[in-house]
Design an enzyme around this catalytic site. Structure first.
Site, mmCIF file in Angstrom:
data_model
loop_
_atom_site.group_PDB
_atom_site.id
_atom_site.type_symbol
_atom_site.label_atom_id
_atom_site.label_comp_id
_atom_site.label_asym_id
_atom_site.label_seq_id
_atom_site.Cartn_x
_atom_site.Cartn_y
_atom_site.Cartn_z
ATOM 1 C CB SER A 67 -1.051 -0.314 1.446
ATOM 2 O OG SER A 67 -1.920 1.253 1.257
ATOM 3 C CE1 TYR A 79 -3.463 -2.820 5.565
ATOM 4 C CE2 TYR A 79 -3.065 -0.340 4.145
ATOM 5 C CZ TYR A 79 -3.761 -1.737 4.925
ATOM 6 O OH TYR A 79 -3.928 -1.953 3.275
#
Length: 214
Positions: A67, A79
């Site tokens: 990501s 995350y």
């Protein structure tokens, strides 16, 4: 196991599993950090190690879902942590696999929250109820509500064109010359990555602090 494959053999492995949540560092218990590391990082490593002999045998492809959040964080550091770690695992693996003819690619999507449904909208009340007494003494409900509203606005802005990410995955698996990294993101997201990667940390912190203040 080999009897289930075509004459091409075991060609491609896509490590796509991932979970996401929101919360400042002290808001999340250690069990949550362990769960995220187990799914987002160790899960991909376990799968890779299991299939590595076949991938080397057939000179296949390995694709990892990272990501752009590997470069910065806006309220979901847990995350970001796992995505930054998987990037480094891939960097090592990509170099090591060259001698076997195995290609390793990383997909770096921008905000596709509305496509993946990776995270539901947040309830400030739910976040508050799960905070420890120590954290409640430091923060207040109004701050938690502001942070929840901010993160929910990010989720609601996510792209619905998930096919763009799938196209990158297909290219990584089938192209004669796959890229090491596929950044599939909006221009403003790519610009933020550019700032984080090339500018001094103080500049990056200023940009992110400004974004958080909004």
């Amino acid at each position: 196991l080999l009897s289930h494959f075509s004459s091409t053999g075991f060609w491609g492995l896509v490590n796509n599993a991932g979970i996401s949540t929101f919360g400042e560092t002290g808001w999340l218990p250690m069990e949550t950090y362990e769960k995220f590391a187990d799914v987002n990082l160790l899960g991909s490593i376990r799968t890779t190690l299991e299939f590595l002999p076949l991938l080397r045998k057939y000179k296949g492809r390995i694709v990892f879902m990272s990501s752009i959040i590997a470069y910065f964080t806006l309220g979901n550091g847990i995350y970001s942590m796992t995505k930054a770690a998987i990037e480094k695992f891939c960097d090592a693996l990509r170099l090591e696999m060259k001698k076997f003819g195995v290609q390793v690619s990383i997909i770096q999507p921008g905000n596709y929250a509305r496509s993946t449904k990776i995270q539901p909208l947040l309830s400030a009340e739910e976040i508050w109820s799960e905070l420890s007494e120590e954290e409640k003494a430091v923060y207040n409900k109004e701050y938690v509500q502001e942070r929840a509203n901010f993160f929910n606005s990010i989720l609601s802005e996510g792209s619905t064109n998930g096919n763009e990410v799938v196209d990158a995955m297909v290219d990584a698996l089938t192209s004669p010359a796959p890229k090491a990294r596929y950044m599939v993101a909006k221009l403003k997201e790519k610009a933020l990555v550019f700032v984080c990667a090339l500018f001094p940390t103080a500049v990056m912190d200023s940009v992110l602090s400004y974004a958080l203040s909004k």
